[in-house]
Scaffold this motif. Sequence first.
Motif, PDB file in Angstrom:
ATOM      1  N   ASP A 161       0.839  -1.208   0.000  1.00  0.00           N
ATOM      2  CA  ASP A 161       0.000   0.000   0.000  1.00  0.00           C
ATOM      3  C   ASP A 161       0.868   1.250   0.000  1.00  0.00           C
ATOM      4  O   ASP A 161       0.575   2.232  -0.677  1.00  0.00           O
ATOM      5  CB  ASP A 161      -0.910   0.033   1.247  1.00  0.00           C
ATOM      6  N   PHE A 162       1.920   1.206   0.818  1.00  0.00           N
ATOM      7  CA  PHE A 162       2.750   2.403   0.948  1.00  0.00           C
ATOM      8  C   PHE A 162       3.513   2.690  -0.342  1.00  0.00           C
ATOM      9  O   PHE A 162       3.681   3.853  -0.724  1.00  0.00           O
ATOM     10  CB  PHE A 162       3.720   2.279   2.137  1.00  0.00           C
ATOM     11  N   VAL A 163       3.951   1.631  -1.007  1.00  0.00           N
ATOM     12  CA  VAL A 163       4.642   1.815  -2.295  1.00  0.00           C
ATOM     13  C   VAL A 163       3.706   2.542  -3.274  1.00  0.00           C
ATOM     14  O   VAL A 163       4.118   3.456  -3.998  1.00  0.00           O
ATOM     15  CB  VAL A 163       5.088   0.450  -2.869  1.00  0.00           C
ATOM     16  N   GLU A 164       2.438   2.164  -3.238  1.00  0.00           N
ATOM     17  CA  GLU A 164       1.465   2.812  -4.116  1.00  0.00           C
ATOM     18  C   GLU A 164       1.234   4.273  -3.706  1.00  0.00           C
ATOM     19  O   GLU A 164       1.131   5.157  -4.559  1.00  0.00           O
ATOM     20  CB  GLU A 164       0.144   2.041  -4.032  1.00  0.00           C
ATOM     21  N   LEU A 165       1.197   4.493  -2.372  1.00  0.00           N
ATOM     22  CA  LEU A 165       1.023   5.872  -1.893  1.00  0.00           C
ATOM     23  C   LEU A 165       2.183   6.755  -2.371  1.00  0.00           C
ATOM     24  O   LEU A 165       1.973   7.892  -2.809  1.00  0.00           O
ATOM     25  CB  LEU A 165       0.941   5.904  -0.360  1.00  0.00           C
ATOM     26  N   ALA A 166       3.385   6.221  -2.282  1.00  0.00           N
ATOM     27  CA  ALA A 166       4.568   6.981  -2.719  1.00  0.00           C
ATOM     28  C   ALA A 166       4.400   7.415  -4.169  1.00  0.00           C
ATOM     29  O   ALA A 166       4.699   8.560  -4.539  1.00  0.00           O
ATOM     30  CB  ALA A 166       5.830   6.139  -2.542  1.00  0.00           C
ATOM     31  N   ASP A 167       3.880   6.511  -4.975  1.00  0.00           N
ATOM     32  CA  ASP A 167       3.660   6.827  -6.385  1.00  0.00           C
ATOM     33  C   ASP A 167       2.589   7.906  -6.530  1.00  0.00           C
ATOM     34  O   ASP A 167       2.728   8.843  -7.310  1.00  0.00           O
ATOM     35  CB  ASP A 167       3.245   5.540  -7.113  1.00  0.00           C
ATOM     36  N   GLU A 168       1.533   7.784  -5.721  1.00  0.00           N
ATOM     37  CA  GLU A 168       0.427   8.751  -5.811  1.00  0.00           C
ATOM     38  C   GLU A 168       0.839  10.155  -5.405  1.00  0.00           C
ATOM     39  O   GLU A 168       0.293  11.133  -5.926  1.00  0.00           O
ATOM     40  CB  GLU A 168      -0.746   8.297  -4.932  1.00  0.00           C
ATOM     41  N   VAL A 169       1.758  10.266  -4.445  1.00  0.00           N
ATOM     42  CA  VAL A 169       2.194  11.602  -4.030  1.00  0.00           C
ATOM     43  C   VAL A 169       3.406  12.050  -4.849  1.00  0.00           C
ATOM     44  O   VAL A 169       4.042  13.051  -4.534  1.00  0.00           O
ATOM     45  CB  VAL A 169       2.509  11.684  -2.511  1.00  0.00           C
ATOM     46  N   ASN A 170       3.679  11.310  -5.899  1.00  0.00           N
ATOM     47  CA  ASN A 170       4.724  11.685  -6.846  1.00  0.00           C
ATOM     48  C   ASN A 170       6.115  11.688  -6.205  1.00  0.00           C
ATOM     49  O   ASN A 170       6.928  12.568  -6.466  1.00  0.00           O
ATOM     50  CB  ASN A 170       4.406  13.066  -7.435  1.00  0.00           C
ATOM     51  N   ALA A 171       6.350  10.713  -5.335  1.00  0.00           N
ATOM     52  CA  ALA A 171       7.642  10.605  -4.673  1.00  0.00           C
ATOM     53  C   ALA A 171       8.419   9.440  -5.262  1.00  0.00           C
ATOM     54  O   ALA A 171       7.828   8.439  -5.682  1.00  0.00           O
ATOM     55  CB  ALA A 171       7.444  10.391  -3.178  1.00  0.00           C
ATOM     56  N   LYS A 172       9.732   9.578  -5.280  1.00  0.00           N
ATOM     57  CA  LYS A 172      10.536   8.425  -5.651  1.00  0.00           C
ATOM     58  C   LYS A 172      11.097   7.785  -4.384  1.00  0.00           C
ATOM     59  O   LYS A 172      11.362   8.469  -3.397  1.00  0.00           O
ATOM     60  CB  LYS A 172      11.635   8.821  -6.623  1.00  0.00           C
ATOM     61  N   ILE A 173      11.203   6.465  -4.439  1.00  0.00           N
ATOM     62  CA  ILE A 173      11.727   5.745  -3.280  1.00  0.00           C
ATOM     63  C   ILE A 173      13.243   5.673  -3.421  1.00  0.00           C
ATOM     64  O   ILE A 173      13.766   5.004  -4.315  1.00  0.00           O
ATOM     65  CB  ILE A 173      11.115   4.329  -3.207  1.00  0.00           C
TER      66      ILE A 173
END
Lengths: 209, 384
Positions: A161-173
């Motif tokens: 879920d968090f990986v998807e959230l990171a994508d939604e807030v336009n963040a790179k891991i």
Amino acid sequence: MSNAPPHSAIIRSDHHLLASMVSDGARVLDVGCGDGDLLAHLAATKRVDARGIELSRDGVAACVAKGLAVIQGDADTDLFDYPDDCFDYVILSQTLQATRRPKVVVEQMLRIGRNAIVSFPNFGHWRIRTSLMFRGRMPVNENLPDSWYDTPNIHFCTIRDFVELADEVNAKIVQAGALDAAGKPVAVTMPWWFWNLVGEQGIFWLARR
Amino acid sequence: MTKPASEADEPHSQVLRIPADQPLALESGLELGPLQIAYQTYGTLNPEKSNAVLICHALTGDQHVANEHPVTRKAGWWSNLIGPGKPVDTNRYFVICSNVLGGCMGTSGPANINPATGHAYGTEFPVITISDMVRAQARLVDHLGIERLLAVIGGSMGGMQVLAWASLFPDRVFAAMPIACAAKHSAQNIAFHEVGRQAVMADPDWRSGRYFEAGVRPVKGLSVARMGAHITYLSESALQRKFGRKFQDRTAPTFSFDADFQVESYLRYQGISFVERFDANSYLYLTRAMDYFDLAADNGGSLAAAFRGSKTRFCLVSFTSDWLFTTAESRQIVHALNANGASVSFVEIESDKGHDAFLLEEPVLYRTTQGFLDAAASACGVKA
């Protein structure tokens, strides 16, 4: 935000991994800093400019008594006051699941900080899955000690879920890690589904894309 | 005989006398000179002059912060916080506290003799502001040879002075601790002050401020002003806990306007004992100075602008039951400081004692003060 189980082995290893992501002399804001253990550790070992926000009055008083710059405040409301880019790192350790609007909190973290570091209990961990599957009950264990009706943790998520959230807030891991039940890092080479199953804690270092 | 010798002219304190040719430029545009500043110090200034802590007193406080009061013989008003081995440890820090400009304990104010006329200033004294108080204190700090204060600490009106210090002289304040205060005086607070002032001025013995020449004092008026103000320093629950509806030295109402209730008797005592040590005109001037305080208005309407680029470390403290200077008002200051990326701590202390909590036994305040101050001292290399 003082709800995170204090001083357990898991939390300490989580701090250890968090601290390894922070560079020397950085400006750091720890959101939900509890008694200030992580901030004090970072100030001592990395000479960071350490700031904190903590919801509980006792936690704030303990922090200030240690000489840390900590304000009594709320992750959901008080991040808006800070100007853009005023920190190198904004840390949210074991607090995401207790915020009312986790997505907004992560967005704000990435606005006021160049980097955001988030650690959280992984609801996709096999023990939680089995608790639900075989007992049909919400999990209660040493890291999540409260019953569903008492818990301040209102927004649990899984590592995926968090990986998807990171994508939604336009963040790179920038870097991701997981700790197993013993507080040991899960091998980096494993795929997401494996981390999501054996990681009891997820730790993500995000940056703006 | 225009006026008996008093604490105002000849205080039981050290006095800095500033000659007429070095007047203080006031915010009103007037100049004040000559002037005198009465002050107390505790501890020793270190050779580096890096361990000085300035304490700013509240409306009815004075410079006798940690010694026996020369008039009331009571312990200093913050002697629980300041002294050898106390949170503000005078074995480590050099503590300075001066009577504010406009006060009546030895710093120039309306009770002092006006050298131009030979009688007490009374209402001829210029109206002063919180900034004027701070600029006068800066003269004292200059005189003591101190470039930068390690910390400036104060509550209520003292907290306003701390904020003004940090805004006017950011490079001279390493750490600032404004307690139970606000960046502006609210309409409600101005209203309470106006009631107090009207009580003083309605007393026939006020004599348009010239009571010293008439050999009288507006005892009743000032006493009523103090009674009203004192209610605002306490919380409803503290009054209830202390007094409830208990009778004073009687078991039934007397069907008169005697002080039947303990709370009445208590307030009357507060009023009368205040009059013994305070000058009525001083009360008018100092309440006025608080009313005029609005740090945002002084900075183009932006509180954040008051602290732009500030390197000062801040620690704000509020109390849950303080309805005179609420937590919300402290939080506004915190928001303005955060907007500047300033180093700021903010502690809201749980207490049912109302505004007065900052003066009372409060272990969380002690730990907060000590932790904040000691961390600042370590950062400045002040020896433990």
